[in-house]
Write a protein that holds these residues in place. Structure first.
Motif, short mmCIF file in Angstrom:
data_model
loop_
_atom_site.label_atom_id
_atom_site.label_comp_id
_atom_site.label_asym_id
_atom_site.label_seq_id
_atom_site.Cartn_x
_atom_site.Cartn_y
_atom_site.Cartn_z
N VAL A 216 0.86 -1.19 0.00
CA VAL A 216 0.00 0.00 0.00
C VAL A 216 0.90 1.24 0.00
N LEU A 217 0.46 2.28 -0.69
CA LEU A 217 1.20 3.54 -0.66
C LEU A 217 1.11 4.15 0.73
N SER A 218 2.21 4.70 1.20
CA SER A 218 2.30 5.22 2.57
C SER A 218 1.29 6.33 2.87
N LEU A 219 0.92 7.11 1.89
CA LEU A 219 -0.04 8.20 2.13
C LEU A 219 -1.49 7.72 2.17
N ARG A 220 -1.73 6.44 1.92
CA ARG A 220 -3.08 5.89 1.86
C ARG A 220 -3.49 5.30 3.23
N LYS A 221 -3.52 6.15 4.24
CA LYS A 221 -3.82 5.72 5.61
C LYS A 221 -5.15 4.97 5.71
N GLU A 222 -6.17 5.46 5.01
CA GLU A 222 -7.49 4.81 5.07
C GLU A 222 -7.44 3.40 4.52
N LEU A 223 -6.60 3.18 3.51
CA LEU A 223 -6.46 1.84 2.92
C LEU A 223 -5.65 0.93 3.85
N ILE A 224 -4.63 1.48 4.47
CA ILE A 224 -3.87 0.70 5.46
C ILE A 224 -4.81 0.24 6.57
N HIS A 225 -5.65 1.13 7.05
CA HIS A 225 -6.61 0.77 8.11
C HIS A 225 -7.62 -0.27 7.63
N PHE A 226 -8.04 -0.18 6.37
CA PHE A 226 -8.95 -1.18 5.79
C PHE A 226 -8.34 -2.57 5.91
N TYR A 227 -7.08 -2.70 5.53
CA TYR A 227 -6.41 -4.01 5.60
C TYR A 227 -6.14 -4.43 7.04
N GLU A 228 -5.79 -3.49 7.88
CA GLU A 228 -5.55 -3.83 9.29
C GLU A 228 -6.81 -4.39 9.95
N ARG A 229 -7.95 -3.85 9.59
CA ARG A 229 -9.22 -4.36 10.15
C ARG A 229 -9.50 -5.79 9.67
#
Length: 172
Positions: A123-136
């Protein structure tokens, strides 16, 4: 929404997949929550790049609602893990659970058909919402990071501080 059809992609789907991925990630006019249009300029993928994904231990899946392509995902077996990439849902179908469903189906296919014990995603580092999507969904940041792949012909970053972060999920 009409009946959803999830199946393995074929060469006839390539143009539609390229359009879907570029609209979903880079369209300046039709932006969903997965849009990278404000941080990356240019197309995310082209016909030749997508065509190269059709090879052994690599699968592309597409999801249609009626006749309309609404999502896709790419999986690639690497040793004892499976890399999941290009998880895409059309902006007008986002926030309807399509992405979650596609991810779950990709994971289920991988577990059933490959001898693996982990999933990997970037994931691109600036895509915090996407990182959180995967973490969930059980993915964890590994601490590994790479510079944005300027030479890969996947667009040009509008900021110099964009990196590619890696996430991993253990299969229980």
């Amino acid at each position: 929404m009409d009946l959803i059809n999830f199946r393995e992609a074929n060469f006839k789907d390539i143009h539609q997949i390229v359009d879907l991925v570029n609209i979903s990630y880079r369209s300046k006019d039709l932006q969903g929550w997965t849009s990278e249009a404000n941080i990356i300029d240019g197309n995310r993928i082209n016909y030749e790049q997508l065509k190269k994904l059709f090879k052994e231990d690599s699968k592309l899946f597409v999801m249609f609602s009626s006749q309309e392509l609404i999502g896709c995902v790419h999986i690639k077996k690497k040793y004892n893990s499976c890399y999941i990439g290009m998880l895409t849902s059309h902006p007008k179908f986002q926030n309807m659970g399509i992405g979650k469903k596609i991810l779950k189906l990709a994971e289920e296919f991988s577990i059933k058909n490959y001898s693996i014990n982990t999933f990997e995603i970037s994931v691109l580092s600036l895509r915090k919402e996407l990182i959180h999507f995967y973490e969930r969904r059980g993915y964890k940041l590994t601490g590994e990071r790479d510079p944005y792949p300027i030479d890969a012909d996947v667009g040009n970053p509008l900021s110099l501080d964009i990196e590619v972060l890696h996430l991993r999920k253990q299969i229980i």
